[in-house]
Design a protein around this motif. Structure first.
Motif, mmCIF file in Angstrom:
data_model
loop_
_atom_site.group_PDB
_atom_site.id
_atom_site.type_symbol
_atom_site.label_atom_id
_atom_site.label_comp_id
_atom_site.label_asym_id
_atom_site.label_seq_id
_atom_site.Cartn_x
_atom_site.Cartn_y
_atom_site.Cartn_z
ATOM 1 N N GLY A 1 0.960 -1.418 -0.075
ATOM 2 C CA GLY A 1 0.065 -0.009 -0.185
ATOM 3 C C GLY A 1 0.740 1.040 0.438
ATOM 4 N N ASN A 2 0.623 2.030 0.399
ATOM 5 C CA ASN A 2 1.549 3.889 0.026
ATOM 6 C C ASN A 2 2.205 3.537 1.379
ATOM 7 O OD1 ASN A 2 -0.221 5.015 -1.324
ATOM 8 N ND2 ASN A 2 -1.986 5.201 0.405
ATOM 9 N N THR A 3 1.804 2.866 2.975
ATOM 10 C CA THR A 3 2.533 2.722 3.562
ATOM 11 C C THR A 3 2.778 1.627 4.255
ATOM 12 O OG1 THR A 3 0.945 3.194 5.123
ATOM 13 C CG2 THR A 3 2.191 5.087 5.159
ATOM 14 N N SER A 4 1.655 0.404 4.179
ATOM 15 C CA SER A 4 2.189 -0.714 4.533
ATOM 16 C C SER A 4 2.261 -1.979 3.649
ATOM 17 C CB SER A 4 0.583 -1.123 4.594
ATOM 18 O OG SER A 4 -0.560 -1.215 3.700
ATOM 19 N N ILE A 5 2.414 -3.438 3.807
ATOM 20 C CA ILE A 5 3.781 -3.428 3.366
ATOM 21 C C ILE A 5 3.136 -5.562 3.771
ATOM 22 C CG2 ILE A 5 4.868 -5.468 2.583
ATOM 23 C CD1 ILE A 5 6.584 -2.310 3.014
ATOM 24 N N THR A 6 2.048 -5.854 3.015
ATOM 25 C CA THR A 6 1.736 -7.475 3.778
ATOM 26 C C THR A 6 2.292 -8.917 3.261
ATOM 27 O OG1 THR A 6 -0.613 -6.012 3.777
ATOM 28 C CG2 THR A 6 -0.365 -9.001 3.607
ATOM 29 N N VAL A 7 2.817 -9.897 4.516
ATOM 30 C CA VAL A 7 3.520 -10.680 3.822
ATOM 31 C C VAL A 7 3.062 -12.133 3.943
ATOM 32 C CG1 VAL A 7 5.720 -11.570 4.479
ATOM 33 C CG2 VAL A 7 5.551 -8.546 4.333
ATOM 34 N N TYR A 8 3.099 -12.621 3.084
ATOM 35 C CA TYR A 8 2.225 -14.254 3.987
ATOM 36 C C TYR A 8 3.932 -15.129 4.035
ATOM 37 C CZ TYR A 8 0.671 -19.213 2.535
ATOM 38 O OH TYR A 8 -0.144 -20.286 3.041
ATOM 39 N N VAL A 9 3.958 -15.705 4.807
ATOM 40 C CA VAL A 9 5.150 -16.530 5.180
ATOM 41 C C VAL A 9 4.257 -17.875 5.543
ATOM 42 C CG1 VAL A 9 6.511 -16.890 7.746
ATOM 43 C CG2 VAL A 9 5.839 -14.973 7.402
ATOM 44 N N GLU A 10 5.126 -18.929 5.234
ATOM 45 C CA GLU A 10 5.518 -20.730 5.117
ATOM 46 C C GLU A 10 6.272 -20.398 6.286
ATOM 47 O OE1 GLU A 10 2.822 -22.100 1.228
ATOM 48 O OE2 GLU A 10 4.513 -21.084 0.902
ATOM 49 N N VAL A 11 6.427 -21.825 6.520
ATOM 50 C CA VAL A 11 7.311 -22.160 7.388
ATOM 51 C C VAL A 11 7.077 -23.690 7.409
ATOM 52 C CG1 VAL A 11 8.078 -22.715 10.411
ATOM 53 C CG2 VAL A 11 7.083 -21.040 9.575
ATOM 54 N N TYR A 12 8.375 -24.774 7.470
ATOM 55 C CA TYR A 12 8.410 -26.268 7.013
ATOM 56 C C TYR A 12 9.376 -26.137 8.008
ATOM 57 C CZ TYR A 12 5.803 -25.919 2.644
ATOM 58 O OH TYR A 12 5.574 -25.095 1.893
ATOM 59 N N ALA A 13 9.277 -28.174 8.802
ATOM 60 C CA ALA A 13 9.794 -28.593 9.361
ATOM 61 C C ALA A 13 10.311 -29.492 8.676
ATOM 62 C CB ALA A 13 8.785 -29.247 11.050
ATOM 63 N N GLU A 14 11.782 -29.910 9.063
ATOM 64 C CA GLU A 14 12.708 -31.458 8.981
ATOM 65 C C GLU A 14 12.728 -32.274 10.056
ATOM 66 O OE1 GLU A 14 16.119 -30.398 5.520
ATOM 67 O OE2 GLU A 14 15.680 -27.713 6.477
ATOM 68 N N ARG A 15 12.241 -32.624 9.937
ATOM 69 C CA ARG A 15 11.900 -33.719 10.784
ATOM 70 C C ARG A 15 12.484 -35.211 10.750
ATOM 71 N NH1 ARG A 15 5.711 -32.756 11.858
ATOM 72 N NH2 ARG A 15 6.351 -31.152 13.516
ATOM 73 N N ASN A 16 13.789 -35.541 11.702
ATOM 74 C CA ASN A 16 14.265 -37.544 10.883
ATOM 75 C C ASN A 16 15.612 -36.809 9.754
ATOM 76 O OD1 ASN A 16 12.451 -37.883 12.954
ATOM 77 N ND2 ASN A 16 11.076 -39.252 11.501
ATOM 78 N N ARG A 17 16.338 -35.937 9.956
ATOM 79 C CA ARG A 17 17.271 -35.742 9.030
ATOM 80 C C ARG A 17 18.146 -36.574 8.339
ATOM 81 N NH1 ARG A 17 16.192 -31.769 12.419
ATOM 82 N NH2 ARG A 17 17.687 -32.739 14.148
#
Length: 147
Positions: free
Chosen positions: A93-109
């Motif tokens: 926007g004029n002053t704002s920024i919207t961000v989408y965040v995804e989180v992944y977990a690596e298990r049993n490497r």
């Protein structure tokens, strides 16, 4: 009927292709309850940090979180999971920024078990030294500044 309690985790077995995580971190015992589940608040703090990174770059300076538009915990996070946080700007926007965040977990490497654990949308506002909202710089000025 399927409920979140009996829905098995969706194993993607890979991280998003062609993207670099904004943040990678491994929770330790003091980030979890006595059962080894990582506190949701700890995850939220990490998501906020990851989301602020592209927002700060786009704002070319200070930003403040003004809204958590959505936050979904899809699967639990455990001590020892290696978390990768991916963040993309979805609206400016004029002053704002919207961000989408995804989180992944690596298990049993050893077996590379990767599970999407969280997704969220946050809005940041660019602020000046006085901590009041300020206009975002034109995108063209950021591109020419980086060259």
């Amino acid at each position: 009927m399927t409920t979140p309690e009996n829905t098995p985790p969706v194993n993607t077995n890979r991280l998003p292709e062609g993207k670099m995580p904004q943040l990678r971190v491994m929770p330790v015992p003091h980030d979890a309850n006595v059962y080894g589940d990582v506190f949701g608040g700890w995850i939220m703090a990490q998501v906020d940090i990851a989301g602020s990174l592209p927002a700060t770059r786009r704002a070319n300076g200070r930003v403040a979180t003004i809204a958590v538009n959505s936050f979904l915990f899809k699967n639990p996070v455990f001590v020892g999971d290696l978390l990768s946080f991916y963040a993309d700007i979805v609206k400016v926007g004029n002053t704002s920024i919207t961000v989408y965040v995804e989180v992944y977990a690596e298990r049993n490497r050893l077996q590379t078990n990767i599970v999407k654990v969280t997704e969220a949308t946050l809005t940041y506002v660019a602020t000046g030294d006085d901590r009041k909202p300020r206009q975002l710089p034109p995108l063209e000025s950021l591109i020419s500044h980086q060259q």
